[in-house]
Design an enzyme around this catalytic site. Sequence first.
Site, PDB file in Angstrom:
ATOM      1  N   CYS A 562       0.855  -1.188   0.000  1.00 58.04           N
ATOM      2  CA  CYS A 562       0.000   0.000   0.000  1.00 58.04           C
ATOM      3  C   CYS A 562       0.886   1.232   0.000  1.00 58.04           C
ATOM      4  O   CYS A 562       1.717   1.387   0.891  1.00 58.04           O
ATOM      5  CB  CYS A 562      -0.913   0.019   1.214  1.00 58.04           C
ATOM      6  SG  CYS A 562      -1.835   1.564   1.340  1.00 58.04           S
ATOM      7  N   CYS A 590      -5.601   4.035  -5.019  1.00 61.24           N
ATOM      8  CA  CYS A 590      -4.780   3.473  -6.089  1.00 61.24           C
ATOM      9  C   CYS A 590      -5.282   2.116  -6.546  1.00 61.24           C
ATOM     10  O   CYS A 590      -4.980   1.691  -7.651  1.00 61.24           O
ATOM     11  CB  CYS A 590      -3.321   3.373  -5.665  1.00 61.24           C
ATOM     12  SG  CYS A 590      -2.966   2.053  -4.507  1.00 61.24           S
ATOM     13  N   CYS A 593      -4.449  -2.667  -3.307  1.00 63.87           N
ATOM     14  CA  CYS A 593      -4.782  -3.699  -2.329  1.00 63.87           C
ATOM     15  C   CYS A 593      -5.831  -4.650  -2.877  1.00 63.87           C
ATOM     16  O   CYS A 593      -5.735  -5.866  -2.705  1.00 63.87           O
ATOM     17  CB  CYS A 593      -5.261  -3.070  -1.030  1.00 63.87           C
ATOM     18  SG  CYS A 593      -6.652  -1.945  -1.202  1.00 63.87           S
TER      19      CYS A 593
END
Lengths: 618, 249
Positions: A562, A590, A593
């Site tokens: 992360c 983003c 994960c």
Amino acid sequence: FLVPLFSGREAETTQRGFEHIRRMKSQRMITRRTCSSVTAPRITTHYTIRPRDKDPRWEGVEMERFADQADVVIVGGGPAGLSAAIRLKQLANEHQKELRVCLVEKAPQMGAHTLSGACLEPSALTELFPDWKERGAPLNTPVTEDVFNIFTKNHRIPVPILPGLPMQNHGNYLVRLGNFVRWLGEQAEELGVELYPGYAAAEVLFHEDGSVKGVATNDVGIAKDGSPKDVFERGMELHAKVTLFGEGCHGHLAKQLYKQFNLRENCEPQTYAIGLKELWMIDEKKWKPGRTEHSVGWPLDRHTYGGSFLYHLNEGEPLVALGFVVGLDYTNPYLSPFREFQRWKHHPFVAATLEGGQRIAYGARALNEGGFQSIPKLTFPGGLLIGCSPGFMNVPKIKGTHTAMKSGILAAEAIFPKVTAEEADSETAGLHVPEYAESLKSSWVWKELHSVRNIRPSFHNPLGLYGGMIYTGIFYWILRGKEPWTLKHRGLDAHQLKPAKECTPIEYPKPDGKISFDLLSSVALSGTNHEGDQPPHLTLKDDSVPVARNLAVYDGPEQRFCPAGVYEYVPVETGDGMRLQINAQNCVHCKTCDIKDPSQNINWVVPEGGGGPAYNGM
Amino acid sequence: MSKKKSFLAIELQIRVKPDHSGVVTDGVKHSMNPFCEIAVEEAVKLKEKKLMKEVVVVSCGPQQSQETIRTALAMGADRGIHVEVSGKDYETLGPLQVSKILAALAKKEDAQLIILGKQAIDDDCNQTGQMTAALLDWPQGTFASEVSLEKDGIKVVREIDGGLETIKISTPAVLTADLRLNTPRYATLPNIMKAKKKKIANVKPADLGVDLTSRLEVLRVDEPPQRQAGMKVETVDDLVSKLKDAGKV
């Protein structure tokens, strides 16, 4: 003209989407060795995991939503979504037809969630606006120099960029994509598109016949524990004849649509990389506007895909955009893309540019690497997929903006006659527009992606990076991708991790505070924030899996991949053992994960609109 | 009438301009001042209780101030007034100039109540409300954490250093909102759509007869000094000797 409609069955469709994940997870859970002496804590409170219709705290709460009708609804205000909106309005004006186009975007303003290198090929832009220069499009930096290096720890091997190689950038522009998206937003508004930044599409809505009816925006005013606050308000429903989904790489609604309409049955799973980026104000003497640098090699080993970019922008001040990309099919759970990025900056060639400079921005985003092999079915009754969401990135060129924009343009051109037709020519209530996929297949996008399809998978050979470069040299540069075979990817990125005990931890150097930095001060530079009192939007299907499996088998890779420090394994307050702490407020959206979790237990859903990073021209 | 200000979002890392004349604002995310949100919420609440007829929101600034006005309209205000101030004038726009503008508008609109946030969180001046009241010669209820309209005036509970102070003031009056006055509602999408139909009037300060010249000159803006690393000591004697070395005792 607002039409109040009643719809309380929001849990149903998302539950169906998770069936597949639940089945997969139970097949993979071989050992359930818990590291903790306490029972699994309650981490996830989001209503997509804990439905509200059975929750006593929600009894009697008004769940009606206002609904409004548009001709076309677009989810996502990035290059693809905005190009589609613009093209639709251009066609409407040309043909003097009324067309209501509504676009929802989770960022608080257009461009605030946009992050890219970026080196833009202006082909699609010129198709959209032949007069883009007069209109003031922020393409201020034509590429003047193109440099490609293979880095070793202390040296570099320059690689000549011969004309015809995908990395050749003559005719392209270095842009701050966030500013470009903001400019596209202004053009769209001028043409009459209704833009709604700050409102996230949280749910797909369906007609009785199963076709897509539109989307609903996020509810607001839910407390961290999942209960309604005084200021609770339901989101709004936007109904459309056809809905375009342009959420960018690994969109959360697209994830549901793949399951709902079985759109991925004939393509390979998408593979990804994570890109981290910083903006630096450098010493004027070192500034060479238009200079484009790319590297591969150190600090990654030859079996880990990735590389770097460093672009000297020309916007009146000595600004460089630099970043590092790591393929998410990496196998070592101890790898931290953030720390690889930070140590790459210490390479003599890079440090020389950055010394004496000041870092002013940071961010990260996942990007597609699957290319041609991973393109899903693009249309379904009531909707279609555009841009990086289905994924049209040209991986060796590391460019996806031009293809994303083109897909938006083609989508608009395909749906325009259908949404303006006097009589709806469709079997389903939501329009099905397969013409979009057909026109994409006969466009330059398809040809381009087809010709580079084997470059990324060619990386998976005993020579790793070098084998990939040899393959590119022979089959792309000489034969132009015309070889009759299509190489396969390795499968889901999430399944590539090896157990921690089979791998060696990586010794990363401490950040020096001048060129390299720690994670938290970097996250602060992204300007990210979320309303604190809301359920964490990083939801877990099963709250016990992180400690039982991710930590036990893989040493908690989420604390390393992360780029915003959302996941932390901390000791429990009483007793021994660890628990997963989710710092949802740090999230920079983003999607890494959701992609890389080896248990595929994390499901990223959209938080309250307006939250997330506040990128400025990234 | 409710006055709101837009400013750089709180979670951002602010950058000082290279010439130290100010901070970089180009393209940076702007948000409504949190205390102004509370002020707008209070105004809308008063209208919903039928104690006020109309809520007018005012913002002074460049083109993007319109977005903040739209958000306030979406929260329930009836119409907006955008006082156009841009460029150099905007950089030097301070509480005195804004108060003059508000006083002029209050007279023009025949306002009964002006509600502002107690201070803007970019300059932390905490002056505009007070100055506006002085210019209009109206009573003021500042740092309001509770407001109730009664037959003979407005009862205001004020947050002060020692606790809470309750005063009663006659109308017309100026109030400034403190944190605990209320929890502002969200501007939901249907309301944003409705707000597009509400009117925002454009006004120039010159039309109001206001002179924007600043009485202040900003000499220099600097970033706060870097935090120095701390030191851990083992014993009290260590601490005392270190303090002596540093010349502190």
